[in-house]
Enzyme design. Structure first.
Site: not given
Ligand code: AMP
Length: 124
Positions: A36, A103, A109
């Protein structure tokens, strides 16, 4: 100590279809979607569909089928983005893990970053 998975993390919500994502690739064991807040022209996150917090968790507890499906998705995404090193200009793959890895989202991911140079390694 056992790994603790938070079912309310944002990628768990994406996997449940509760929030939208810009999917690039999907197979039985992995979902790849655009970040995003992209840091390069191509910035894709690849997540396993299982409930794994980090790469170390995944490598210890995922089934062989999950590991194969997840790792194969990385090559597929590189091909789809034309950044694989056999016919593109390459990429950087990052897996931030835990507190020292900074993280933010506690679902495994890898970041795939490409489309322009990623510069020298990391800042200390
Ligand atoms: P990390 O710091 O390695 O946990 O990275 C988390 C990444 O998730 C960041 O690069 C965020 O921009 C990205 N991110 C957070 N929410 C979303 C979302 N809803 N869709 C896509 N990417 C997201």
């Amino acid at each position: 100590m056992a790994y603790k998975y938070d079912n309310q993390n944002i990628f768990a919500k994406i996997l449940r279809g509760e929030i939208p994502n810009d999917t690039v690739f999907e197979n039985e064991h992995a979902l790849a979607f655009r970040d995003i807040n992209p840091q390069r022209p191509h910035h894709v996150l690849i997540i396993p569909k299982g409930k794994y917090v980090s790469f170390d968790h995944f490598s210890k507890e995922a089934s062989n089928e999950e590991i194969i499906g997840y790792i194969q998705s990385i090559g597929k995404v590189c091909d789809l983005l034309d950044i694989s090193i056999d016919r593109g200009d390459g990429f950087r793959m990052i897996a931030n893990s835990g507190q020292h890895g900074i993280q933010d989202v506690p679902h495994l991911h890898v970041h795939i970053l490409g489309g322009s140079s990623c510069g020298k390694m990391i800042q200390l």
